[in-house]
Design an enzyme around this catalytic site. Structure first.
Site, PDB file in Angstrom:
ATOM      1  N   CYS A 197       0.813  -1.220   0.000  1.00  0.00           N
ATOM      2  CA  CYS A 197       0.000   0.000   0.000  1.00  0.00           C
ATOM      3  C   CYS A 197       0.847   1.270   0.000  1.00  0.00           C
ATOM      4  O   CYS A 197       0.633   2.177  -0.829  1.00  0.00           O
ATOM      5  CB  CYS A 197      -0.985  -0.014   1.166  1.00  0.00           C
ATOM      6  SG  CYS A 197      -0.243   0.201   2.804  1.00  0.00           S
TER       7      CYS A 197
ATOM      8  N   HIS B 188      -2.589   1.649   6.793  1.00  0.00           N
ATOM      9  CA  HIS B 188      -2.956   1.499   5.384  1.00  0.00           C
ATOM     10  C   HIS B 188      -3.111   2.873   4.741  1.00  0.00           C
ATOM     11  O   HIS B 188      -3.533   3.837   5.388  1.00  0.00           O
ATOM     12  CB  HIS B 188      -4.261   0.709   5.242  1.00  0.00           C
ATOM     13  CG  HIS B 188      -4.554   0.297   3.832  1.00  0.00           C
ATOM     14  ND1 HIS B 188      -3.872  -0.721   3.195  1.00  0.00           N
ATOM     15  CD2 HIS B 188      -5.443   0.778   2.916  1.00  0.00           C
ATOM     16  CE1 HIS B 188      -4.326  -0.861   1.968  1.00  0.00           C
ATOM     17  NE2 HIS B 188      -5.270   0.042   1.778  1.00  0.00           N
TER      18      HIS B 188
ATOM     19  N   HIS C  89      -5.857   1.864  -4.296  1.00  0.00           N
ATOM     20  CA  HIS C  89      -4.960   1.346  -3.265  1.00  0.00           C
ATOM     21  C   HIS C  89      -4.572  -0.089  -3.582  1.00  0.00           C
ATOM     22  O   HIS C  89      -5.161  -0.736  -4.445  1.00  0.00           O
ATOM     23  CB  HIS C  89      -5.617   1.447  -1.881  1.00  0.00           C
ATOM     24  CG  HIS C  89      -6.738   0.466  -1.652  1.00  0.00           C
ATOM     25  ND1 HIS C  89      -6.920  -0.212  -0.473  1.00  0.00           N
ATOM     26  CD2 HIS C  89      -7.748   0.034  -2.469  1.00  0.00           C
ATOM     27  CE1 HIS C  89      -7.980  -0.988  -0.545  1.00  0.00           C
ATOM     28  NE2 HIS C  89      -8.498  -0.861  -1.737  1.00  0.00           N
TER      29      HIS C  89
END
Length: 337
Positions: free
Chosen positions: A252, A300, A312
């Site tokens: 990520c 994240h 993402h």
């Protein structure tokens, strides 16, 4: 018993039986099973936390390795200077030794040319001064080399610690991902599809039309943010690989790092540092190119593309994709440029 008494007794017994059955049922009620995929989501989140810690440890290990290499190069240069100074010192010492066989007064009496001798004596004195200067330089260079070697020993120790840290995080990641794979293997195809979301081709098609992309780019606050968004669109469908920063696979934080790298902007490696890499913005202020962060531990990150959507890299079971920002607990946002 009479009929009335018998009926009353039966009623009491039945009521007591029902009450007892009700309490017994409550005491032995089976716990409600967790939703399908909850364990997998939890394991992926835990693996992602470990991944960001690994990325940070790797960044620190790389810095320690670079500092150690610089110290080693500087030590080698200092050693070369020391060797040169020692050669000069040795030449001066040898010359003095060759000229030091007779007492200076006796050499003056025996000399055929006292004036020339006196000139030579003055030259020898100056040579002695140079000898002391060379000796001072050698001592200073020895101290410099010892200082460099001490700093290098510290960096070696730091690097050893960082490598051990990397190993711990790598083992955690491997264990969590292995457990997630096992949990996925026990699911039905429908349950797995709910987590994986299909193939890389499906993720690319979910990215919207060219018109959607153009609209997203037009709403970016500047050209560099637009370039980062364009790069992320190009990477839809790329696989998630922990620790990867492209060009063909990403985690990520690696995806947003690579997106902005394509625009000439250098970002830190981890989500923990990326959230402080620009100006914080509220959720209502989001523009394409902003970094959006999730979970209380800031574990994240995604790249906002407008209309409540982001691109993402979710997890090893799902490729780079478009997803709604409200899919996960929102933790904050940063405008990099």
């Amino acid at each position: 018993m009479g009929g009335t008494t018998a009926r009353a007794a039966v009623t009491v017994v039945l009521a007591g039986t029902a009450t007892a059955a009700g309490f017994d049922g409550a005491a032995h009620a089976a716990p409600r099973p967790a939703p399908a995929g909850a364990d997998v989501d939890r394991l992926y989140r835990e693996a992602e936390v470990a991944t960001e810690k690994y990325n940070g440890a790797k960044e620190r290990a790389d810095s320690a390795r670079e500092r150690l290499r610089d110290l080693q190069d500087e030590t080698a240069r200092a050693q070369a200077r020391l060797n040169k100074a020692r050669e000069a010192l040795g030449a001066v010492a040898a010359a003095q030794y060759r000229a030091g066989g007779l007492d200076p007064a006796l050499r003056l009496m025996l000399s055929d040319d006292p004036d020339a001798y006196l000139d030579g004596a003055a030259l020898a004195e100056r040579a002695g001064s140079r000898h002391h200067a060379e000796l001072g330089r050698v001592r200073a260079q020895l101290r410099e080399i010892e200082k460099l070697r001490g700093a290098a020993r510290v960096e070696v120790k730091t690097l050893t610690t960082r490598r051990a840290e990397l190993g711990r995080h790598r083992r955690t990641i491997t264990e969590k991902l292995s457990a997630a794979r096992q949990a996925l293997s026990r699911m039905s195809p429908e349950e797995r599809a709910g987590i994986t979301g299909g193939t890389g081709r499906a993720a690319r098609s979910a990215g919207g039309t060219a018109r959607d992309t153009a609209l997203s780019l037009s709403q970016a606050p500047n050209a560099r943010a637009a370039q980062a968004v364009a790069y992320a669109h190009q990477k839809l469908g790329s696989p998630y690989v922990w620790g990867a920063t492209g060009p063909d696979a990403f985690d990520c934080s690696g995806l947003v790092l690579a997106a902005y790298r394509s625009a000439g902007v250098s970002l830190p490696r981890t989500t923990y540092a990326q959230i402080d890499a620009g100006r914080r913005v509220s959720r209502s202020e989001l523009l394409p190119g902003d970094l959006v962060f999730f979970y209380s531990g800031i574990s994240h990150v995604g790249l906002y593309i407008g209309n409540g959507q982001m691109i993402h890299a979710p997890n090893p079971s799902a490729p780079v994709r478009v997803a709604p920002v409200d899919q996960m607990p929102f933790a904050g946002a940063t405008r990099v440029v």
